[in-house]
Motif scaffolding. Structure first.
Motif, short mmCIF file in Angstrom:
data_model
loop_
_atom_site.label_atom_id
_atom_site.label_comp_id
_atom_site.label_asym_id
_atom_site.label_seq_id
_atom_site.Cartn_x
_atom_site.Cartn_y
_atom_site.Cartn_z
N MET A 127 -2.44 -2.86 -6.28
CA MET A 127 -1.57 -3.95 -5.85
C MET A 127 -1.16 -4.85 -7.01
SD MET A 127 -2.78 -5.27 -2.08
CE MET A 127 -4.29 -6.04 -2.70
N GLU A 128 -2.05 -5.03 -7.97
CA GLU A 128 -1.74 -5.92 -9.10
C GLU A 128 -0.91 -5.23 -10.17
OE1 GLU A 128 -5.23 -7.37 -6.90
OE2 GLU A 128 -4.73 -5.43 -7.79
N ARG A 129 -0.59 -3.95 -9.98
CA ARG A 129 0.12 -3.20 -11.01
C ARG A 129 1.47 -2.76 -10.47
NH1 ARG A 129 -4.96 0.59 -12.99
NH2 ARG A 129 -6.55 -1.04 -12.75
N THR A 188 -2.43 -9.97 -0.89
CA THR A 188 -1.57 -9.31 -1.87
C THR A 188 -1.19 -10.32 -2.95
OG1 THR A 188 0.40 -9.81 -0.55
CG2 THR A 188 -0.67 -7.69 -0.17
N PRO A 189 -1.15 -9.91 -4.21
CA PRO A 189 -0.97 -10.87 -5.32
C PRO A 189 0.43 -11.46 -5.41
CG PRO A 189 -0.99 -8.62 -6.15
CD PRO A 189 -1.37 -8.54 -4.70
N ASN A 190 1.46 -10.72 -4.99
CA ASN A 190 2.83 -11.20 -5.18
C ASN A 190 3.57 -11.46 -3.87
OD1 ASN A 190 2.67 -10.92 -8.06
ND2 ASN A 190 2.85 -8.71 -7.75
N HIS A 221 0.84 -1.20 0.00
CA HIS A 221 0.00 0.00 0.00
C HIS A 221 0.88 1.25 0.00
CE1 HIS A 221 -3.10 2.89 1.09
NE2 HIS A 221 -4.00 1.96 0.80
N PRO A 222 0.56 2.24 -0.84
CA PRO A 222 1.38 3.46 -0.88
C PRO A 222 1.54 4.13 0.48
CG PRO A 222 -0.15 3.42 -2.72
CD PRO A 222 -0.51 2.25 -1.85
N SER A 272 0.27 -15.78 2.51
CA SER A 272 -1.15 -15.61 2.14
C SER A 272 -1.91 -14.78 3.16
CB SER A 272 -1.82 -16.99 2.02
OG SER A 272 -1.76 -17.69 3.25
N THR A 273 -1.33 -14.58 4.34
CA THR A 273 -2.00 -13.77 5.36
C THR A 273 -1.64 -12.29 5.23
OG1 THR A 273 -0.23 -14.14 6.99
CG2 THR A 273 -2.07 -15.70 6.98
N HIS A 274 -0.84 -11.95 4.24
CA HIS A 274 -0.48 -10.55 3.99
C HIS A 274 -1.60 -9.92 3.16
CE1 HIS A 274 2.69 -7.51 2.28
NE2 HIS A 274 1.72 -6.93 2.98
#
Length: 349
Positions: free
Chosen positions: A338-340, A323-325, A261-262, A329-331
């Motif tokens: 987030m996907e960009r 978060t995708p990357n 997150h920014p 998995s608990t992040h």
């Protein structure tokens, strides 16, 4: 939520409105129109496992301390639930119909300013002994022995029993406050900025004390702080708050190494690095935090976010999702970008 959870918070809200009493009405007058509500906490959901420390971090005014006071029923919740597990059963501790006596001994709080949280007219021994008297635990001799043991446990002397709070330093006063919180052997303690009023050297002593106590008793902590270095040292997981909402949450090292997150990234960029040869770019956010009385539509951070996009961030509120990357998995993060990954390059720290 894991099978080892001791606290689960779901959709917790605390709004300050005109019907919340004289103090809240005065606060709303300062904020603006007294007929509107200030959304101090607006739909928080998280859990705390047994023996775990969960940290809440964010700027002043983001709602961290309101979360603490609402969980302890020092402030009534507007909506949502906060369930505490006792003897295998879940009890909603923010439900006004819940019998607080059933869980009061198991949940305690340590406040930011130990001097104001200790009664100047009571001796140290009386302050620590009072919870034992209220709950009828032991006779007078047993209570005094328990207090002496607690004083030793937090690094003080039983000889301090008859002294008054003003005779101690700030660090010693916080040790006394911790001893009082431990008097009833709680399973869950809320630590609301417990070291922010202390010198750095004393902070380290208190933090080490809290870690040692956790190892001994398996107590769970909700640790609230604006100091990211303290949070990193203490917390197993971190929740980042902005304007009453969680914008990111996950294991401590995942937050520090893979922040998405920014707002989280801008906070991390402000942490001083101990290596003088390492050059990092601090991200200075422009603008001011919007009023909790009139939060912006869409993502609440978009008014200060340098990569916000009109059609999404300003209209649609992002959900807290994996978060995708990330490697864990608990992040979780609440950001449309987030996907960009390419959009986030300017935030590298």
């Amino acid at each position: 939520m894991t099978d080892d959870a001791i606290l689960r918070v779901d959709g917790l809200k605390k709004y300050y409105g005109e019907d919340d009493g004289m103090f809240s009405r005065a606060m709303n007058r300062l904020l603006g129109d007294a007929s509107r509500s200030a959304k101090a906490v607006d739909g928080l959901s998280f859990d705390v496992n047994r023996g775990e420390t969960v940290g809440l971090v964010g700027e002043s005014g983001c709602g961290k301390s309101t979360v603490a006071q609402t969980l302890l029923n020092l402030l009534p919740a507007t909506a949502g639930s906060a369930e505490y597990r006792k003897d295998g059963e879940w009890i909603d501790i923010v439900d006004p119909e819940t019998d607080e006596s059933a869980i009061r001994s198991e949940i305690q709080i340590v406040f930011q300013d130990p001097q104001s949280s200790l009664n100047p007219r009571r001796t140290v021994g009386e302050a620590i002994r009072r919870p034992l008297k209220i709950h009828g635990i032991g006779d007078e001799k047993e209570q005094q022995e328990r207090v002496s043991s607690l004083l030793q446990r937090v690094g003080l002397s039983p000889a301090h029993y008859d002294r008054y709070p003003h005779e101690f330093s700030g660090g010693q006063q916080q040790r006394i406050a911790i001893a009082r919180a431990l008097a009833l052997d709680p399973s869950f303690i809320v630590l609301d900025e417990p070291t922010s009023a202390l010198d750095v050297s004393v902070q380290g002593q208190i933090l080490n004390l809290l870690k040692d106590l956790q190892e001994e008793t398996d107590v769970s902590y909700l640790f609230i702080s604006h100091d990211l270095s303290v949070i990193r040292y203490m917390a197993d997981r971190i929740g980042v708050m902005y304007l009453g909402k969680l914008v990111e949450m996950g294991p401590t090292e995942a937050i520090y190494q893979e922040a998405t997150h920014p707002y989280t990234i801008s906070l991390l960029s402000s942490v001083p690095k101990p290596d003088p040869t390492t050059r990092t770019r601090k991200i200075n956010l422009t603008g001011t935090v919007p009023s909790p009385e009139d939060p912006p539509d869409g993502c609440r951070f978009h008014t200060r976010c340098p990569v916000a996009i009109e059609e999404e961030c300003r209209v649609e509120e992002p959900s807290l999702r994996p978060t995708p990357n990330g490697t864990d998995s608990t992040h979780l993060g609440a950001c449309h970008l987030m996907e960009r990954e390419f959009e986030m390059e300017r935030f590298e720290i």
